[in-house]
Design a protein around this motif. Sequence first.
Motif, PDB file in Angstrom:
ATOM      1  N   TYR A  54     -50.678  -9.293  16.418  1.00  0.00           N
ATOM      2  CA  TYR A  54     -49.859 -10.348  17.028  1.00  0.00           C
ATOM      3  C   TYR A  54     -50.376 -10.745  18.407  1.00  0.00           C
ATOM      4  O   TYR A  54     -50.459 -11.925  18.738  1.00  0.00           O
ATOM      5  N   TYR A  87     -36.273 -13.736  23.681  1.00  0.00           N
ATOM      6  CA  TYR A  87     -35.554 -14.538  22.697  1.00  0.00           C
ATOM      7  C   TYR A  87     -34.080 -14.165  22.662  1.00  0.00           C
ATOM      8  O   TYR A  87     -33.208 -15.046  22.694  1.00  0.00           O
ATOM      9  N   GLN A 129     -49.170 -16.555  25.335  1.00  0.00           N
ATOM     10  CA  GLN A 129     -47.828 -17.078  25.122  1.00  0.00           C
ATOM     11  C   GLN A 129     -47.644 -17.583  23.696  1.00  0.00           C
ATOM     12  O   GLN A 129     -48.493 -18.289  23.148  1.00  0.00           O
ATOM     13  N   GLY A 130     -46.497 -17.233  23.068  1.00  0.00           N
ATOM     14  CA  GLY A 130     -46.150 -17.729  21.754  1.00  0.00           C
ATOM     15  C   GLY A 130     -45.164 -18.868  21.842  1.00  0.00           C
ATOM     16  O   GLY A 130     -44.845 -19.366  22.927  1.00  0.00           O
ATOM     17  N   GLU A 131     -44.627 -19.291  20.701  1.00  0.00           N
ATOM     18  CA  GLU A 131     -43.698 -20.427  20.661  1.00  0.00           C
ATOM     19  C   GLU A 131     -42.380 -20.091  21.341  1.00  0.00           C
ATOM     20  O   GLU A 131     -41.815 -20.915  22.068  1.00  0.00           O
ATOM     21  N   ARG A 132     -41.864 -18.866  21.118  1.00  0.00           N
ATOM     22  CA  ARG A 132     -40.572 -18.482  21.676  1.00  0.00           C
ATOM     23  C   ARG A 132     -40.690 -17.568  22.881  1.00  0.00           C
ATOM     24  O   ARG A 132     -39.812 -17.541  23.742  1.00  0.00           O
ATOM     25  N   SER A 133     -41.719 -16.790  22.921  1.00  0.00           N
ATOM     26  CA  SER A 133     -41.890 -15.845  24.025  1.00  0.00           C
ATOM     27  C   SER A 133     -43.354 -15.433  24.095  1.00  0.00           C
ATOM     28  O   SER A 133     -44.172 -15.844  23.260  1.00  0.00           O
ATOM     29  N   LYS A 148     -46.681 -13.172  23.654  1.00  0.00           N
ATOM     30  CA  LYS A 148     -47.133 -12.321  22.554  1.00  0.00           C
ATOM     31  C   LYS A 148     -47.448 -10.895  23.012  1.00  0.00           C
ATOM     32  O   LYS A 148     -47.388  -9.966  22.215  1.00  0.00           O
TER      33      LYS A 148
END
Length: 322
Positions: free
Chosen positions: A153, A112, A224-228, A230
């Motif tokens: 997370y 990010y 994978q998360g929304e921005r990067s 996990k």
Amino acid sequence: MRKIFLALVVCLLCSAVSADVIVLDLSKPAEAIEYNEQGVWRDVYKDEAFVQSQGFRFSHVSSSPHYYNGFVASRSTTVLESANFDDQFGCMARGGVSGEGSPYLVAYWDAYAESLSIERSCEVTFPAPYYTAGFYVCNNPYTYYAIQKGNSYAAQFEQGAWLKLIVHGIDTSGNEAGTVEHYLADYRSEKPEAWTLNKSWEWVDLSTLGKVSSLYFTMESSDQGERSMKTPAYFCPDRLMVLTAPASVDESLATTTKLYYDRVAGAVRVESAEPMEAAVYNMRGALVMRQRVEGTASLDLSDTPSGVYIVRCGGKSLKIVK
């Protein structure tokens, strides 16, 4: 497989007739590295502080007393198995390639932060363009146990999951010369016994990148998360190796050179039609022995420690295990 990669890189290093080999050694840095009681670099949360050694400069940014990205020197032997931030400065091998308690690097890649800046969060720059050979990598405990157990997370890895490190080479014109991928965890097989999760030093061959001025690192995960991703974006590198000239093999000499290992005598017999030099290297790329060969010669390895060695002469190489 690890031994094959190591043998290939040592052969590459040995075949560079006129090249110097430069190897990262954090025990001999350009500027003294001070460690706290936990074995972590004291400047981890100091901005505009960098780890520099053997001419390599490793990126580091700290914008607050509790945040950094880039590289940190460590010699911590602690592994808490917490799958949390308190395990972020360690290494699963509990030390560098030289052994437990020896220094190594911990890297945190912040995708990010990198997306908001033109700066690479994990980059190593060279004082001059070099031909890349490779480096060793090991998982960080925070990453390792988040993969193994999961946390609030990151998901625990199951069949089909994976984590990989991507090394990017930047050439002398500032363009990307290529990439090399290395899996730090690979659960893609349908057979659990084939799953891998790095917990020791593994060699990453970078010879395909050629001549570069810098390297930068990114990571990808199946989680994978929304921005990067996990999965915690940490990894531990050590013993980066580069050459000042490209490696080459003289094929005409190779055809007239023969190497034999006499395990009983603990010696390597060398036969060569032309006068030349024979050299023996250990698996860290360090020169163990050098001897002039005129016709035939015997390289006595009986007093060397047990291990894997590469004998190089006239463009031909021989791997031995003693």
